[in-house]
Design an enzyme around this catalytic site. Structure first.
Site, PDB file in Angstrom:
ATOM      1  N   ALA A  34       3.425 -17.550   0.380  1.00 47.01           N
ATOM      2  CA  ALA A  34       2.779 -16.370  -0.190  1.00 47.01           C
ATOM      3  C   ALA A  34       2.291 -15.505   0.961  1.00 47.01           C
ATOM      4  O   ALA A  34       1.468 -15.947   1.774  1.00 47.01           O
ATOM      5  CB  ALA A  34       1.611 -16.799  -1.065  1.00 47.01           C
ATOM      6  N   LYS A  35       2.798 -14.288   1.038  1.00 47.00           N
ATOM      7  CA  LYS A  35       2.339 -13.376   2.103  1.00 47.00           C
ATOM      8  C   LYS A  35       1.101 -12.646   1.616  1.00 47.00           C
ATOM      9  O   LYS A  35       1.136 -11.935   0.619  1.00 47.00           O
ATOM     10  CB  LYS A  35       3.435 -12.377   2.441  1.00 47.00           C
ATOM     11  CG  LYS A  35       4.412 -12.919   3.467  1.00 47.00           C
ATOM     12  CD  LYS A  35       5.512 -11.939   3.730  1.00 47.00           C
ATOM     13  CE  LYS A  35       5.095 -10.844   4.672  1.00 47.00           C
ATOM     14  NZ  LYS A  35       6.209  -9.888   4.865  1.00 47.00           N
ATOM     15  N   ILE A  36       0.029 -12.831   2.356  1.00 47.33           N
ATOM     16  CA  ILE A  36      -1.269 -12.278   1.956  1.00 47.33           C
ATOM     17  C   ILE A  36      -1.800 -11.385   3.084  1.00 47.33           C
ATOM     18  O   ILE A  36      -1.969 -11.858   4.218  1.00 47.33           O
ATOM     19  CB  ILE A  36      -2.298 -13.421   1.708  1.00 47.33           C
ATOM     20  CG1 ILE A  36      -1.715 -14.519   0.795  1.00 47.33           C
ATOM     21  CG2 ILE A  36      -3.609 -12.861   1.191  1.00 47.33           C
ATOM     22  CD1 ILE A  36      -1.566 -14.133  -0.653  1.00 47.33           C
TER      23      ILE A  36
END
Ligand SMILES: O=P(O)(O)OC[C@H]1O[C@](O)(CO)[C@@H](O)[C@@H]1O
Length: 219
Positions: A86-88
């Site tokens: 998950a790119k946050i």
């Protein structure tokens, strides 16, 4: 340093995966827009090509709870298991989301990093990868490579499990330099990946070998 393809251009990805030893793919909303594909179609196509490689998908929400819900939804929808990241973005809400996601056992890539401290905080929040933006730093008269080097130094000196995913490249020289300062990984667009392996002297040498060996290889 390992290589990831920074694209959702399916044809370009197929070509790259036919020969380039890539470890995965990164996307963000801008990359999706360029591909002309909606998220569900783009990632499904990427999965077909990448197989068991890593796939980093950015969330769009900006509230922690929603980021977490989005990340969980994509992991389940695409059924990516441990290959899903998950790119946050490293906003206040993003740091909050990273810790919740790590507690839930979801891999995290902290993105939109412009300083060494943002990366260190992300690392302490549990990010598996931190993605500093090299070109965007260079473009504001900062020094992308130095920021990457400082982040690498931190990971070594503080013995952090976080890996540095250098991103946002415009030149082959930037990629050369991040590898020389010890970045663990780099995510690179298709055109630059092709340029990494190209050299006119290689082409000339191969042509000469073909000419010289033409009548000599008799078995
Ligand atoms: O400055 P650019 O070329 O838009 O790059 C931003 C980078 O950030 C990322 O979102 C980080 O993973 C990449 O997908 C992208 O390379």
């Amino acid at each position: 340093m390992i290589y990831l393809a920074d694209t959702a251009d399916i044809e370009a990805l197929k070509k790259l995966y036919s020969f380039f030893p890539l470890e995965g793919v990164t996307t963000n909303p801008t990359i999706l827009k360029q591909s002309g594909l909606k998220l569900s179609k783009a990632i499904a196509e990427v999965i077909n090509i990448v197989g068991k490689g890593m796939i980093h998908v950015q969330v769009l929400s900006n509230r922690a709870e929603e980021m977490v819900a989005e990340a969980k939804k994509y992991k389940e929808y695409f059924d990516l298991g441990n290959n899903y990241y998950a790119k946050i973005p490293v906003s206040v809400e993003g740091y909050k989301a990273m810790q919740i996601l790590k507690d839930a056992g979801i891999n995290v890539t902290a993105t939109a990093i412009f300083t060494q401290q943002q990366a260190l905080v992300a690392s302490r929040a549990g990010a598996d990868f931190v993605a500093p933006y090299v070109s965007r730093l260079d473009n504001i008269s900062s020094h992308g490579i130095e920021v990457v080097a400082d982040i690498v130094t931190n990971t070594v000196e503080f013995d952090l499990p976080t890996r540095v995913l250098a991103a946002s490249f415009k030149t082959v020289d930037q990629i050369h330099r991040v590898s020389m300062v010890g970045a663990h990984s780099a995510t690179i667009g298709p055109d630059l990946l092709m340029q990494l392996v190209a050299h006119p002297m290689t082409d000339i040498s191969i042509t000469q070998f073909e000419v010289d060996g033409k009548d000599l290889y008799d078995i």
